[in-house]
Scaffold this active site. Structure first.
Site, PDB file in Angstrom:
ATOM      1  CD  GLU A 220      -3.196  -1.026   2.010  1.00 15.94           C
ATOM      2  OE1 GLU A 220      -4.216  -1.696   1.783  1.00 15.94           O
ATOM      3  OE2 GLU A 220      -3.070  -0.259   3.006  1.00 15.94           O
ATOM      4  CG  ASN A 221       4.490   1.524   1.662  1.00 13.83           C
ATOM      5  OD1 ASN A 221       3.573   1.614   2.470  1.00 13.83           O
ATOM      6  ND2 ASN A 221       5.611   0.883   1.939  1.00 13.83           N
TER       7      ASN A 221
END
Length: 815
Positions: A421-422
């Site tokens: 999710e970065n």
């Protein structure tokens, strides 16, 4: 030959206020303190908050090494894992410092042990609080955004030990993997990376070797022998050389397949280092021959993300894996095996090792190899902007090279993924503005990590992140490209909204429910239990988690009459939500090529998205997965032409037959019926339109559609449960007990919606072999219960739940 001696005896943990207690190695501070009676179990009630001081303190482990007399030239002290920031001292000599939980460390102690003579040499491993190190690094590199108020991205440590929306904040320290002495002469195998590939029927193993020599061994020519099964080759290592690649060919190599696609043959692979006839070192592995790629080709719907194994496209039936215990040193090989066998028994064929955890032990990957479970392995980066400056960058590269090489022999390992999710966070979570040009991890995910994978193990694909669309040309979480996470549903919308999209690959989606009743009773002593009682709220870590549970229920059910009904309905809603998503997405194969449920397991007793709770009990969702992830699935879906029975065939054989469609009244009367022939080829989907007169009209509250094919069944209701006219539930129940099991047969006298026997209410060790079942009048189901000490029909009836009762608002007797 190299001698190996584990360093496991005599360890003591020095307490901050003075004195020591026995310490286990492998282990950690929290478990040592609990064993000594100095720390209450942080998994119970709100004890977690009373343990917070442990993570802020510094700790020292002490033992003494035996005398160093040996015929070998070199003695190394090896730690496979130190958690996390430590100074290692032998006698009066500082051997080195560590700051990475995810890699091993080796120290030459030859001279230090020799200098001690016949005396035992004190060994200390002094741990600095991970908080102290994280704050030090943050001061060096500057602040970065993350999703939680803890500094986990500034230290190479299991991120979720700092807490997550399903996990406790228990920041520990300790020697969490094996410690040992290795004594060797001339040379040793410093790194062994066997890369198995296949071309047609021919297998090939390229063993890439790094060799470390003693000073005396530098001038020795050496020999490496590579044996794969019955095939063996030898190669010379010239004097002074420290790297070598040697290759063995294996004719007629049997292919390794994911479960459901074929067998999982494994071959012994042994690499031996020799000095003449003298054996210096040996490395043993089990390998499998298979190819794996990711199809990302473009089409009318965007760009695909489809795993292709041995040339066969796979619909991945996956689950996300978090560390199985917040104290990972407690996870034994047997526990890994239990959990992964549960996954396989539920039809799972892919495990995603999530990026906020760890690179798991080889025991985990060994089990996946044997069970045919593909592994999607995240690098440990999750939900935060990670600085790319020193001292972190060199640690990241070192851990990546070590673990890519370590895991390369495992045929189950199918994909390396850069982060969780970065990339999405940078685009959507206001990171870009806050960072103002500072590094945040992009250089890792799009530069360093793909380079490490390409150099160390080019046999496997790499993907930059999850979610990720393949490039910045598309939004990172664009459902039409690459991998997608579906969290608007659960966080803000009802699960019916899963039907609005067809992502190419759903790498995360989920719905919460509390753990099993017996797990709640063990972990929470609140009396009376209530969804918002103090202990229950403490074991709910998601932001507004109970509010989301209640809003999710409100779409479908009236307000629960009591805790037991709330507990049951939240379990039902979790299973219903996941079935809505999986049935929809599987029905759109090959456009959608995978679903990876968040999540398989829990690391402690908690309300969460897991299918198996923190006490290893299976929720109703687990049993629903058996249906959803079976090779053949029958579902009723809305299509542009109207209501349609969809027959999903993920098996290797053609599926032909007749789907029977019935419009049924609540009393069981068949109002209309039709039969349609269907053929679903191997790995394909077939459709059978529902005739308009079989569709219950809008608002119909006393009838439903039932579809049946080859023993599979699907139901379709025109209204939510709260608007359906469920009769008061009536059933007959019989219990037959023999040999430590009981067969509970329930025969419906009325429609029973989502009948559930909560076996753990019969006894904490009781477990049932199935979950939710909807029965029409006259139908029966038999539930096998193990671990039930005093079987009887009255006790079984008291543990039975139905939606009928919940919708009617009937209050259950206090438990």
């Amino acid at each position: 030959m190299k001698d190996v001696t584990p360093v496991v005896d005599g360890w003591r943990l020095r307490l901050p206020e003075g004195g020591t207690v026995p310490a286990a190695v492998p282990g950690c501070v929290h478990t040592d303190l609990m064993a000594a009676g100095l720390l209450a179990d942080p998994f119970l009630d709100r004890n977690e908050t009373e343990a917070a001081w442990v993570g802020r303190a510094d700790w020292t482990y002490e033992t003494a090494l035996p005398p160093g007399g040996t015929a070998h030239e070199r003695t190394d002290l090896v730690f496979d894992g130190l958690d996390t920031v430590a100074e290692v001292r032998l006698g009066g000599t500082v051997l080195g410092a560590t700051r990475n939980m995810h890699r091993g460390h080796r120290f030459d102690v030859t001279d230090a042990l020799a200098a001690a003579g016949p005396a035992r040499t004190p060994l200390t491993v002094a741990f600095t609080s991970a908080y102290t190190e994280a704050e030090r690094v943050r001061a060096l590199v500057g602040d970065r955004p993350n999703s939680y108020p803890e500094p986990f991205q500034y230290v190479r440590k299991m991120a979720c030990s700092f807490g997550w929306d399903w996990g406790p904040t228990l920041v520990t320290a300790g020697i969490w993997k094996q410690a040992r002495l290795e004594r060797w002469s001339t040379a040793r195998l410093a790194r062994v990376t066997p890369l198995a590939t296949v071309d047609g029927a021919a297998g090939r193993v390229e063993a890439r070797l790094a060799i470390e020599r003693t000073a005396a061994g530098a001038g020795h020519p050496l020999t490496v022998r590579l044996r794969v099964g019955e095939s063996a080759v030898e190669a010379e290592v010239p004097a002074g050389a420290d790297t070598l690649s040697v290759t063995a060919e294996v004719a007629d190599a049997a292919l390794w397949w994911p479960r459901g696609y074929g067998e999982q043959p494994l071959h012994d692979c042994e690499i031996t280092l020799l000095d003449g006839a003298a054996e210096l070192d040996r490395s043993r592995h089990r390998i499998g021959f298979r190819s794996v790629t990711v199809d990302t080709s473009g089409d009318a719907h965007g760009s695909a993300f489809t795993l292709v194994v041995n040339g066969v496209p796979i619909f991945a039936r996956g689950v996300n894996w978090i560390p199985d215990d917040v104290f990972p040193s407690r996870v034994t090989p047997a526990r890994y095996r239990r959990r992964l066998e549960q996954a396989a028994a539920a039809g799972v064929d892919l495990i995603r090792v999530w990026g906020g955890g760890i690179y798991e032990s080889d025991d985990f990957y060994d089990a996946c190899d044997e069970l045919g479970l593909l592994v999607w392995q995240d690098f440990p980066f999750a939900c935060a902007a990670y600085p790319e400056e020193q001292p972190l960058r060199s640690e990241v590269e070192a851990e990546a090279r070590e673990n890519v090489a370590r895991l390369a022999p495992h045929p189950s390992l199918a994909l390396w993924n850069g982060n969780n999710e970065n990339l999405w966070g940078f685009r959507d979570w206001d990171w870009e503005q806050d960072l103002a040009g500072d590094s945040w991890g992009e250089g890792y995910y799009l530069g360093l990590l793909p380079r490490v994978v390409a150099e160390t193990d080019p046999t496997r694909p790499y993907w930059a992140g999850s979610p990720w669309s393949g490039s910045w040309d598309h939004h990172p979480n664009d459902p039409g490209h690459g991998t997608a996470h579906s969290w608007e549903v659960w966080n803000r919308r009802d699960y019916g909204d899963y039907l609005a999209e067809v992502p190419r690959f759903v790498a995360e989606f989920g719905w919460q429910a509390p753990p099993a009743y017996a797990t709640v009773r063990r972990a929470v002593s609140d009396r009376p239990l209530a969804p918002d009682s103090p202990g229950m709220l403490h074991h709910q870590k998601a932001a507004d988690g109970n509010g989301k549970l209640d809003r999710g229920l409100a779409h479908h059910f009236p307000v629960p009459a009591d805790f037991d009904t709330w507990h049951y309905l939240t379990q039902v809603n979790q299973a219903r939500a996941i079935s809505t998503g999986v049935e929809h997405w599987r029905s759109h194969w090959p456009r959608c090529a995978g679903t990876v449920l968040w999540q398989l397991n829990d690391c402690w007793p908690v309300t969460s998205w897991a299918a198996v709770d923190g006490d290893e009990r299976e929720k109703p969702l687990y049993h629903e997965l058996k249906r959803l992830y079976a090779d053949r699935l029958l579902t009723v879906q809305e299509r542009p032409g109207g209501l349609t029975a969809v027959l999903v065939n993920q098996s290797a054989e053609e599926w032909t037959g007749t789907v029977v469609l019935r419009r049924v009244a609540v009393d069981g009367t068949v109002l209309a019926e039709a039969r349609q022939e269907f053929t679903a080829g191997a790995r394909t989907v077939a459709q059978a339109p529902v005739p308009p007169d079989l569709r219950p009209p809008a608002g119909a509250d006393k009838e439903l559609l039932v579809a049946v094919a080859d023993g599979l069944r699907a139901h379709w209701f025109a209204v939510p449960d709260k608007d359906f006219a469920y009769p008061a539930p009536r059933w007959d129940i019989e219990v037959a007990a023999a040999g430590g099991t009981a067969e509970v047969t329930v025969t419906a006298r009325t429609l029973l919606r989502d009948l559930l026997l909560q076996a753990d209410r019969l006894g904490p060790h009781a477990a049932a072999d199935r979950g939710l079942a909807t029965l029409l009048p006259g139908e029966s189901t038999t539930i096998t219960v193990r671990g039930w000490e005093r079987p009887g029909p009255d006790a079984a009836a008291a543990a039975l739940f139905t939606v009928n009762d919940a919708v009617a608002g009937r209050q259950r007797p206090a438990g």
